[in-house]
Design an enzyme around this catalytic site. Structure first.
Site, PDB file in Angstrom:
ATOM      1  N   HIS A 139       0.826  -1.199   0.000  1.00  0.00           N
ATOM      2  CA  HIS A 139       0.000   0.000   0.000  1.00  0.00           C
ATOM      3  C   HIS A 139       0.868   1.259   0.000  1.00  0.00           C
ATOM      4  CE1 HIS A 139      -2.795   2.813   2.362  1.00  0.00           C
ATOM      5  NE2 HIS A 139      -3.342   2.670   1.175  1.00  0.00           N
ATOM      6  N   HIS A 199      -0.816  10.846  -2.425  1.00  0.00           N
ATOM      7  CA  HIS A 199      -2.072  10.483  -1.772  1.00  0.00           C
ATOM      8  C   HIS A 199      -2.942  11.705  -1.500  1.00  0.00           C
ATOM      9  CE1 HIS A 199      -4.782   9.573   1.575  1.00  0.00           C
ATOM     10  NE2 HIS A 199      -4.879   8.390   1.007  1.00  0.00           N
TER      11      HIS A 199
HETATM   12  O1  G3P Z   1      -6.292   0.171  -0.813  1.00  0.00           O
HETATM   13  C1  G3P Z   1      -6.993   1.297  -1.035  1.00  0.00           C
HETATM   14  C2  G3P Z   1      -6.563   2.397  -0.180  1.00  0.00           C
HETATM   15  O2  G3P Z   1      -5.373   2.900  -0.669  1.00  0.00           O
HETATM   16  C3  G3P Z   1      -7.586   3.439  -0.102  1.00  0.00           C
HETATM   17  O3  G3P Z   1      -7.348   4.369   0.858  1.00  0.00           O
HETATM   18  O4  G3P Z   1      -6.712   6.595   1.581  1.00  0.00           O
HETATM   19  O5  G3P Z   1      -5.011   4.814   1.480  1.00  0.00           O
HETATM   20  O6  G3P Z   1      -5.889   5.783  -0.598  1.00  0.00           O
HETATM   21  P1  G3P Z   1      -6.183   5.441   0.817  1.00  0.00           P
HETATM   22 CA    CA Z   2      -4.798   4.501  -2.229  1.00  0.00          CA
END
Ligand code: G3P
Ligand code: CA
Length: 237
Positions: free
Chosen positions: A6, A48
Site C-alpha cells: 500500500h 495520496h
Molecule cells: O487500498 C486502497 C486504499 O489505498 C484506499 O485508501 O486513503 O489509502 O488511498 P487510501
Molecule cells: Ca490509495
C-alpha cells in the site's frame, strides 16, 4: 491472497516513492498500490493527499503546482533523513519501472483525469496486470466505458448487496471493502457473484489476520513482510 504493498512498503519508507516500491519488491510483495493525481500542467503524479505538505517539503495543492515545481520537492525527509532527496514520481516513470515486473493497483484520486490515465496506460508495453481502483464509482464507470478491457475495483465504504450489484452492473472485476467489513460471509457473497474481493484499511496485524481468515483475494497493507510471514505460517504461501 495477493499481498499488495500500500503506497509501497510504506511502513518502512516514504509512501508513494521509488524507495517504498523497491522495498516492497525486495520483500516479495505480489503487487504495488499507488495514488494518482495531476499537476496544474496535467502531469500525472503519485501522491495520496491533494496537498503536498504532509509528504514533501513543499506547500500547496498539487493541482495548483507545475510539474517543474513538484520535481524539485523532497518527498523523503519528512519520513527519515536517509530518504532526503527522494522525489515525487510521475505515473509514467512508475509504469516504466514496475508495470512489467508485477501487478499494479492504481487508485484514481484526482478528478477529471480518467482520459489521461487511460492514455498513460496505453503507452505501457506488456504490463503484468493493471487494476484501476477508486472511491468514485463515476470514475470507474467512465473508465470501463472508455476502456472495457481495463480491470476495475471499487473502493467501497459499504460492503453490501447493493455495492456488489453496482460493480457487476458496470462489468467490474473487483470489490474493495474496508477490512472491518470483510467477513467470510460477505466474501462468499461477492465471490459467488463473480467478483474478486480485495480489502483496504488494514491498520494493524489483527485486521490483517481477520482479512486472511475471511478468505479475501487480497489486501493492501503497509507492511507486506508481515502479511507474507503470516501467510507462510499458515501454509497459504
Ligand atoms: O487500498 C486502497 C486504499 O489505498 C484506499 O485508501 O486513503 O489509502 O488511498 P487510501
Ligand atoms: Ca490509495
Amino acid at each position: 491472497m495477493q499481498v499488495i504493498a500500500h503506497r509501497g512498503a510504506s511502513a518502512y519508507a516514504p509512501e508513494n516513492t521509488f524507495p517504498a516500491f523497491d522495498l516492497a519488491l525486495a520483500m516479495e510483495a505480489d503487487a504495488l498500490e499507488t495514488d494518482i493525481r495531476a499537476t496544474r500542467d496535467g502531469i500525472l503524479v503519485l501522491l495520496h493527499d491533494h496537498r503536498v505538505e504532509r509528504t514533501t517539503n513543499g506547500q500547496g495543492d498539487i493541482a495548483e503546482l507545475m510539474w517543474a515545481e513538484v520535481q524539485s520537492l523532497d518527498a523523503g525527509s519528512w519520513f527519515a533523513p536517509e530518504f532526503a532527496g527522494t522525489r515525487v514520481p510521475s505515473l509514467a516513470s512508475f509504469l516504466a519501472r514496475y508495470a512489467a515486473l508485477l501487478p499494479l493497483a492504481l487508485e484514481v484520486k484526482g478528478e477529471g483525469i480518467e482520459h489521461a490515465v487511460i492514455t498513460a496506460l496505453k503507452a505501457v508495453r506488456e504490463p503484468r496486470e493493471i487494476t484501476i481502483t477508486s472511491f468514485s464509482f463515476a470514475t470507474l464507470a467512465l473508465i470501463k466505458r472508455l476502456q472495457p478491457t481495463l480491470r476495475v475495483g471499487w473502493l467501497t465504504r459499504c460492503f453490501d448487496e447493493e455495492a456488489i450489484a453496482r460493480v457487476r452492473a458496470i462489468g467490474g472485476e473487483q470489490i474493495c471493502p474496508p477490512a472491518e467489513q470483510t467477513t467470510a460471509a460477505r466474501v462468499t457473497w461477492a465471490k459467488e457473484r463473480g467478483l474478486e474481493v480485495r480489502a483496504w484499511g488494514v491498520r494493524d496485524e489483527a485486521a490483517m489476520i481477520s482479512v486472511v481468515e475471511a478468505g479475501a483475494d487480497g489486501m493492501t497493507v503497509n507492511f507486506p513482510n508481515k502479511l507474507i510471514a503470516c501467510l507462510r505460517q499458515r501454509s497459504l504461501r
